[in-house]
Design an enzyme around this catalytic site. Structure first.
Site, PDB file in Angstrom:
ATOM      1  N   GLY A  99      -4.589   3.057   3.335  1.00 54.87           N
ATOM      2  CA  GLY A  99      -3.631   3.335   4.405  1.00 54.87           C
ATOM      3  C   GLY A  99      -2.668   2.194   4.661  1.00 54.87           C
TER       4      GLY A  99
ATOM      5  CG  LEU B 212       0.043   5.144   3.108  1.00 55.64           C
ATOM      6  CD1 LEU B 212       0.304   6.641   2.890  1.00 55.64           C
ATOM      7  CD2 LEU B 212      -0.945   4.632   2.072  1.00 55.64           C
TER       8      LEU B 212
ATOM      9  N   GLY C 253       4.806   0.842  -2.552  1.00 51.71           N
ATOM     10  CA  GLY C 253       3.883   0.728  -3.691  1.00 51.71           C
ATOM     11  C   GLY C 253       2.981   1.958  -3.754  1.00 51.71           C
ATOM     12  CG  HIS C 254       0.095   2.646  -0.680  1.00 51.54           C
ATOM     13  ND1 HIS C 254       0.431   1.781   0.340  1.00 51.54           N
ATOM     14  CD2 HIS C 254      -1.140   2.275  -1.080  1.00 51.54           C
ATOM     15  CE1 HIS C 254      -0.574   0.940   0.558  1.00 51.54           C
ATOM     16  NE2 HIS C 254      -1.531   1.212  -0.295  1.00 51.54           N
TER      17      HIS C 254
ATOM     18  CD  GLN D 253     -12.617  -1.411  -0.909  1.00 48.66           C
ATOM     19  OE1 GLN D 253     -12.993  -0.307  -1.276  1.00 48.66           O
ATOM     20  NE2 GLN D 253     -11.409  -1.870  -1.192  1.00 48.66           N
TER      21      GLN D 253
ATOM     22  CD  GLU E   7       0.656  -1.609 -14.807  1.00 51.68           C
ATOM     23  OE1 GLU E   7       1.637  -2.366 -14.656  1.00 51.68           O
ATOM     24  OE2 GLU E   7       0.544  -0.811 -15.752  1.00 51.68           O
TER      25      GLU E   7
ATOM     26  CB  SER F 160       0.100  -6.431  -0.223  1.00 56.55           C
ATOM     27  OG  SER F 160      -1.170  -6.477   0.389  1.00 56.55           O
ATOM     28  CB  SER F 161      -1.723  -2.810   3.587  1.00 53.43           C
ATOM     29  OG  SER F 161      -1.531  -1.655   2.800  1.00 53.43           O
ATOM     30  NE  ARG F 162      -6.666  -7.658   2.784  1.00 55.49           N
ATOM     31  CZ  ARG F 162      -7.408  -6.906   1.963  1.00 55.49           C
ATOM     32  NH1 ARG F 162      -6.955  -6.559   0.789  1.00 55.49           N
ATOM     33  NH2 ARG F 162      -8.611  -6.501   2.332  1.00 55.49           N
TER      34      ARG F 162
END
Ligand code: AMP
Length: 289
Positions: free
Chosen positions: A33, A35, A38-39, A63, A156, A193-195
């Site tokens: 999520g 998003l 990239g997603h 994880q 990737e 990135s979500s981060r």
């Protein structure tokens, strides 16, 4: 059209069974999520290649290790649903933790069965995050069993994750074709990135060093440095030029086995993990442009 949101395993199974009865192919993109484009690129690839597109949103506790960002992982289901709609996703599968891991056991995570991948999961990110890939592979195999996709789309950007999933699918004869999709980047080169949302404005600016360190690795190779150690040094030196960044690891690896070769070659790949403050970002690129 806004995708149908489905929260229960039995409900998504029965909806997808109906499509399968009509000989429709199912494309699947698992996500956590929050998003971004990239997603979106994975959803677009699934849309182009399969009849029914399913995306899942599940922040998988298995994880995350204690002390990682499980409780603070960003989430915005309305925005996610709008992005999925833009890519004509048919179903958003958004299960709760209790739906995915209902078994109460003496183990905190509620799970007695898990997937272990030897060797591939132990190195690089696996050294910094020892339980991460087992948790990831366990949830991905479970999602494959729930969704039953013909094709599943992964970025990737998470290069080691993709190698592990390909290995798991082959080793366990899971009937799905794994499709790897190129990294989508911000205009300044930072991999989406979500981060990235954790970064302060100063850290966000500094984060361009991650891609630039890979450029330095590629440039070293271009100028004839074929020793993996020399290339890693070039990456590390570039990271050192940014005071807000701290290298976790840099590596030259074979793009299948993820083992460091004796010499850089056509199948070599560069990996890097960097801390910007508390945020850990990863990126990668082929050794040769
Ligand atoms: P996540 O939500 O971070 O678990 O990612 C879900 C999927 O999106 C994984 O297959 C990721 O590799 C992929 N992904 C994440 N960021 C990117 C990106 N910048 N470009 C392409 N794919 C991505």
């Amino acid at each position: 059209m806004v995708p149908s949101q489905v929260n229960e395993i039995e409900a998504i199974r029965s909806l997808l069974d109906n499509h399968r009865r009509n000989d429709e192919t199912i494309g699947f993109t698992p996500t956590m999520g929050y998003l971004h484009a990239g997603h979106g690129s994975l959803m677009a690839a699934a849309r182009a290649e399969t009849d029914v597109v399913v995306a899942s949103i599940f922040v998988n506790p298995l994880q995350f290790a204690a002390g990682e960002d499980l409780s603070s992982y960003p989430s915005d289901i309305d925005r996610d649903s709008a992005l999925a709609a833009e890519h004509s996703v048919d179903y958003l599968f958004v299960p709760s933790v209790a739906e995915m891991y209902p078994k109460s056991s003496s183990h905190d995570d509620g799970v007695l069965t898990s997937i272990q991948i030897r060797d591939l999961a132990d190195r690089w990110d696996g050294e910094s995050r020892p339980t991460h890939f087992s948790g990831m592979a366990t949830v991905v195999s479970k999602l494959f069993n729930i969704i039953g996709p013909c094709r599943a789309y992964f970025g990737e950007k998470d290069f080691q994750q993709l190698a592990i999933i390909r290995t798991m699918v082959q080793d366990l004869s899971i009937p799905v074709e794994v499709v790897g999709c190129p990294i989508v980047r911000e205009a300044d080169g930072l991999a989406m990135s979500s981060r990235n949302s954790y970064l302060s404005p100063a850290e966000r600016q500094a984060a361009t060093i991650v891609r630039r360190s890979l450029d330095a690795g590629q440039a070293a190779i271009q100028s004839g440095s074929l020793s993996p150690g020399g290339v890693v040094d070039a990456i590390a030196e570039m990271i050192k030029t940014e005071p807000l960044a701290k290298l976790d690891y840099a590596a030259v690896v074979d793009n299948q086995t993820l083992v460091t070769p004796n010499e850089v070659g056509p199948s070599s790949h560069l990996l890097v993990a960097v801390y910007l403050g508390k945020t850990r970002l990863i990126d990668n690129c082929p050794a040769y442009l």
